[in-house]
Design a protein around this motif. Structure first.
Motif, PDB file in Angstrom:
ATOM      1  N   THR A   1       4.058  -2.136  -2.815  1.00 53.40           N
ATOM      2  CA  THR A   1       5.450  -1.712  -2.553  1.00 53.40           C
ATOM      3  C   THR A   1       6.275  -1.140  -3.579  1.00 53.40           C
ATOM      4  O   THR A   1       6.896  -0.087  -3.423  1.00 53.40           O
ATOM      5  CB  THR A   1       6.041  -3.151  -2.536  1.00 53.40           C
ATOM      6  OG1 THR A   1       5.194  -4.012  -1.311  1.00 53.40           O
ATOM      7  CG2 THR A   1       7.368  -2.998  -1.846  1.00 53.40           C
TER       8      THR A   1
ATOM      9  N   ALA B   1       9.035  -1.671   0.965  1.00 52.84           N
ATOM     10  CA  ALA B   1       9.709  -0.812   0.174  1.00 52.84           C
ATOM     11  C   ALA B   1      10.913  -0.476   0.714  1.00 52.84           C
ATOM     12  O   ALA B   1      11.949  -0.204  -0.023  1.00 52.84           O
ATOM     13  CB  ALA B   1       8.961   0.334   0.001  1.00 52.84           C
TER      14      ALA B   1
ATOM     15  N   ALA C   1       3.323  -2.038   3.075  1.00 51.31           N
ATOM     16  CA  ALA C   1       4.080  -1.564   1.558  1.00 51.31           C
ATOM     17  C   ALA C   1       5.249  -0.808   2.005  1.00 51.31           C
ATOM     18  O   ALA C   1       6.352  -0.780   1.239  1.00 51.31           O
ATOM     19  CB  ALA C   1       3.050  -0.634   0.924  1.00 51.31           C
TER      20      ALA C   1
END
Ligand code: TPP
Ligand code: SF4
Ligand code: MG
Lengths: 626, 339
Positions: A609, A538, A534
């Motif tokens: 995310t 991101a 994640a």
């Protein structure tokens, strides 16, 4: 049945799709999801999966508690997470719809088994009115399909009892989705033949249901298009698809080979760690001995015994079990014997959320033992990394003669991704030598064995196993005299031994920090364990949006990389997403006096995310403004 | 019962470690240690192939005093540590030593599971009916009403009968001996050693500091004839200076009788190999405590599949079926694809 649609529907190319199959736990959703994953893997997509099991084994049929789901994301680009919100939800009954609808992306597609939406099921799911026609689904694209009925009709000619006929409806759903995303049919037909070998009627029924699903897509005039997700530019090579627990189990088995030692696993069943025991129990041909102990204390104690005997010893568990193992791990710290503890973290405290992930055992792994009882802690960052971390933990355990804790979690345990198989010849040699000779002399000049005479570089003590002539010695939990290992209550000696045990762990060779992304950014995201996917995604999104951001992900939590403090100090802000109340933040703050800002989430669901992106974006905007 | 087939390669002194023995003077543990050191040379094993594993307690200090390999573990967990060791190394001679608190209180669970699995470990429980090391609290074998520091008005706990516990756990070898008779200890330990499976031996042991004389009523020389019932396989159970007492089975309960009052064939004939443990159980419960006639010797010795060997057989069978270790094959076992 061909790969091209007979109705000449447009074939749209899309870069990714996130599908969530949801149904009753008896509906075979995991099998359906797994098979869709395998076909997509073979087509060369990148992918990531996330199964979701109900906590109860046989929750009443049709209820929310009994919903089982499987999310799979396939893409034509590199991905590290199973995706935030599914774009397609296959709901086999009202409970599945009710439990999962909130996950579905706005405007997402809903494929609904309308036959299951009868009064009884609606009531069990807690729907006062039928969501199919009361406006609940207005924000989505709904595709109502009478799956049960078509499946029953399709399997009728194979003599399946009416009661069993519907059991093939997951294959109908798989057929339909296979058509929608232009997956080839042969691999599934082959899979059905292998999976149900010897049960002709089941093979015929599932094949018929699968084909019916595929044909339904082609002929029923409810779909506007079908889709294609091209292969992803993955590194060339041979791949397999594994989840974290399987990779961890294989890593343990392989570590034994790389160390040329027999593997022993002492374990007591506990979700989500049991699959490691199951998988390793299947590897007896590798000389792996598994022992299902009477409790976690015995599991850990048996590993200590096996390690004393010269085995590469493991014990696998989850948080409640790690708590029980604490005293035994202190013994292992004191005996300075190699062993590896696998903690597959789950939601707590107490029984908590046994099937859901959490990262809240970090402090327990670090400090959850009486007195000063330091031991190395490592954490895998992805399902495939579980394989490498098992070998790394074993390497450290063997080289330094110490128990090592591996912190995985329920998310890594069950989620899977394509894994580029390592070159077996490139795997490290982690073998160590047993002591076979005297290493000292007594006053009379005779050779003697000193079980606590340390290697000056690693501070490891010699590992002399029973059966070695002349090296008989006793080890125990009472404080030992430096060198001889004899019982000693001397104050200076105790201080020395405390310091030596600490120095040994502090001195474990840990690679320096790797900074991903923009090394010169103002902000660095610090992470550990399963949040890697994640955070990585991101950071990618933020970079696309024009931000600069760095990412440091720790695989070694004790000791921390030697340059960590220096690296973190280069940034104006350090933020740390963790599925806990800020445990790594506290460790880093305490050690380096660096302010680490916590981004927390402890709801039993891995970070999406989107969640990481927006939390970090907010901080980046503040920094830009200040 | 000395085995003459083995030529000793060691002397009792070879089995003594260089560590000073630190039990209280007069403690029963000394005589058990001596019996063990004297027995060892005749067993045909070597110090380097022998491991003593213990928990915590006075009894559990035992491994430090034997010149073999040894693990002084943590309280109660010795049977579990030993199980892992015996599984990883079925070639070793593994002994487990612990006290009544160690093995029946904190470690009761591990003891019963080790016994039911029948892993090849020799478990010696030094029963002094007290917590020695922690200075005299009542233990799970102390008699009800025992006044100690933690039970000033008398303990409320009903005691365990260690042999009954072992039999209930399906132990394949169950015996009892006492610290006042070296030869009996040596004979009993030898039988335990020869047993192919888990062996459980209760040793009545005097703690002269916190529970002195607990077994005196039956183990003191002048009391033995009348109060110790030596069990001998295949023979009618009789005792007394002139065999004037015997044991009969009275509707499923063992009862002491005057032999003069019954015919010889009414006496119970001891059969340690009897698979049904009921008779052994009945004998284990003959005495309510160490103040009335108490059987000693081997209560039960039956053959049952040994755990570590069974595990080894599974490994061999798996290799036969799946082939030996092949990492490349393992990594491909779930199917692969090429990019
Ligand atoms: C986890 C733990 N709890 C408590 C103790 C304290 N403790 C040490 S020995 C012992 C009891 C010893 O009694 P027993 O096992 O009968 O052995 P003995 O000293 O009588 O030979 C206790 C309670 C400990 N060492 N560890
Ligand atoms: S306290 Fe009792 S059992 Fe412990 S050493 Fe002293 S006499 Fe022996
Ligand atoms: Mg005691």
């Amino acid at each position: 049945m061909t790969d091209t649609a007979s109705r000449e529907l447009p074939l749209q190319e899309i870069d990714e799709v996130i599908i969530r199959f949801a149904g009753d736990s008896g509906d075979g959703m995991q099998l359906t999801g797994d098979q869709f994953t395998s076909i997509s893997a073979a087509l060369g997509n990148d992918l990531s999966t996330l199964p979701e099991f109900p906590a109860e084994i046989r929750a009443p049929q049709g209820t929310l508690a009994g919903v089982s789901a499987f999310q799979v994301r396939i893409s034509d680009f590199d991905i590290t997470t199973p995706g935030d919100a599914p774009t397609v939800l296959v709901a086999m009954n009202p409970a599945a719809l009710k439990a999962q609808l909130h996950n579905l992306a706005q405007g997402g597609a809903l494929i609904l088994n309308t036959d299951a939406f009868n009064d009884r099921n609606l009531e069990k799911a807690g729907y006062a009115s039928n969501p199919l026609d009361d406006g609940t689904l207005d924000d989505y694209r709904s595709y109502p399909v009478p799956m049960s009925q078509i499946t029953r009709d399709a399997v009728a000619e194979h003599g399946v009892k009416p009661r069993d006929a519907e059991r093939s409806k997951n294959f109908f759903a798989l057929g339909l989705i296979s058509w929608m995303y232009t997956r080839p049919v042969e691999p599934t037909l082959e899979f059905i033949n292998t999976k149900f070998r010897g049960r002709e009627q089941v093979i015929n029924a599932n094949t018929a249901a699968f084909k019916a699903g595929y044909n339904f897509g082609e002929t029923a005039e409810i779909f506007e298009a079908h889709y294609e997700v091209k292969p992803a530019p993955l590194a060339p090579g041979e791949y397999t698809n594994v989840n974290g627990n399987t990779a961890l189990a294989w890593g343990c088995v392989v570590a034994g080979q790389l160390a040329r030692l027999p593997v022993f696993l002492g374990s007591y069943p506990i979700t989500p760690a049991s699959d490691i025991l199951h998988e390793m129990s299947l590897k007896k041909n590798f000389g792996v001995r598994t022992f299902q102990a009477e409790d976690e204390i015995a599991a850990a104690a048996s590993a200590v015994g096996a390690a004393f005997g010269g085995a590469l010893a493991f014990t696998s568990t989850s948080g409640p079990g790690l708590a029980l193992k604490g005293e035994t791990l202190s013994l292992a710290v004191s005996l300075e014997l190699p062993m590896v503890v696998l903690d597959i973290q789950r939601g707590g405290p107490s029984t908590g959320l046994p099937t859901k992930p959490e990262q809240a055992d970090l402090m327990m792994a670090m400090y959850g033992r009486h007195s000063e009882s330091p031991l190395p802690v490592v954490a895998p960052r992805s399902p495939a990394d579980c394989f490498d971390i098992a070998i790394e933990a074993s390497r450290i355990a063997l080289k330094y003669r110490t128990p090592v804790i591996v912190l995985s979690d329920g998310y890594l345990a069950n989620s899977s991704e394509p894994w580029l198989l390592p070159d077996v010849d490139e795997l490290p040699d982690i073998g160590v030598e047993f002591a076979t000779e005297f290493n000292g002399t007594n006053e009379d000049g005779d050779g003697i064995f000193l079980p606590y005479l340390r290697d000056p570089d690693t501070l490891a003590r010699p590992w002399a196993i029973p059966g070695t002539p002349g090296l008989m010695h006793r080890v125990g939990g009472i404080e030992k005299e430096d060198g001889t290992g004899n019982i000693s209550y001397e104050p200076e000696n105790h201080q020395l031994m405390i310091d030596l045990r600490q120095a040994k762990v502090d001195g474990v060779d840990v690679p320096d920090v790797e900074v991903a992304g923009d090394a010169h950014a103002d902000l660095v995201i610090l992470g550990w364990g399963s949040t890697w996917g994640a955070i990585d995604a991101a950071a990618g999104r933020l970079r696309e949006d024009g931000f600069e951001v760095a990412h440091v992900h720790l695989r070694h939590l004790n000791p921390l990389p030697a340059d960590l403090g220096e690296v973190l100090r280069r940034y104006r802000a350090v933020v740390c997403p963790e599925m806990n109340k800020g445990q790594l933040c506290d460790l880093v703050r305490a050690k380096y006096l660096i302010d680490v800002e916590h981004i927390g989430k402890i709801d039993g669901v891995p970070f999406t995310t989107g969640e990481v992106t927006s939390a970090v974006r907010k901080r980046l905007e503040e920094l830009a403004g200040s | 019962m000395t085995d003459t087939s083995i030529t000793p390669t060691t002397q009792p002194g070879d089995w003594a470690s260089d560590q000073e023995v630190r039990w209280c003077p007069g403690c029963g543990d000394y005589s058990i240690l001596t019996a063990m050191r004297m027995l060892m040379p005749s067993l045909g094993t070597e110090p380097h192939n022998t491991v003593f594993v213990s928990g915590i307690g006075c009894a559990a200090r035992f491994p430090y005093y034997m010149n073999s390999y040894g693990v002084h573990g943590i309280h109660g967990r010795a049977p579990a540590i030993a199980t892992g060791l015996a599984m990883a190394r079925p070639d070793l001679d593994v002994w487990v030593i612990g006290g009544d608190g160690d093995m029946l209180s904190i470690g009761g669970n591990h003891l019963i599971h080790a016994l039911r699995r029948n892993v090849k470990i020799k478990v010696l429980l030094f029963n002094n009916q007290i917590y020695g090391l922690t200075k005299g609290q009542f233990s799970p074998t102390s008699e009800i009403g025992k006044v100690t520091k933690s039970s000033p008005m008398g303990s409320l706990d009903a005691p365990f009968n260690p042999l009954a516990v072992a039999l209930g756990a399906e132990a394949s070898f169950v015996a009892r001996t006492h610290d006042m008779d070296r030869q009996h200890m040596m004979d009993t330990f030898r039988r335990a050693h020869e047993h192919d499976g888990a062996a459980f031996v209760e040793v009545f042991q005097n703690c002269n500091v916190f529970n002195d004389g607990a077994f005196e009523g039956i183990t003191k020389k002048q009391n033995r004839d009348a109060n110790l019932i030596p069990l001998a396989h295949g023979e009618p159970i009789r005792f007394g200076a002139d065999g004037e007492f015997g044991v009969i089975d009275e509707s499923g309960c063992a009862r002491v009788v005057h032999t003069a009052d019954v015919s010889t064939d009414e006496l119970l004939t001891h059969d340690e190999t009897k698979h049904d443990p009921s008779t052994a159980f009945m004998l284990a419960r003959l005495a309510r405590g160490p103040f009335e006639p108490t059987p000693i010797g081997v209560f039960r010795a039956v053959r049952r599949s040994e755990y570590a060997m069974a595990s080894t057989r599974q490994l061999a069978a798996a290799q036969e079926k799946q082939g030996t270790a092949d990492i490349a094959q393992l990594l491909r076992s779930r199917g692969t694809w090429y990019v």
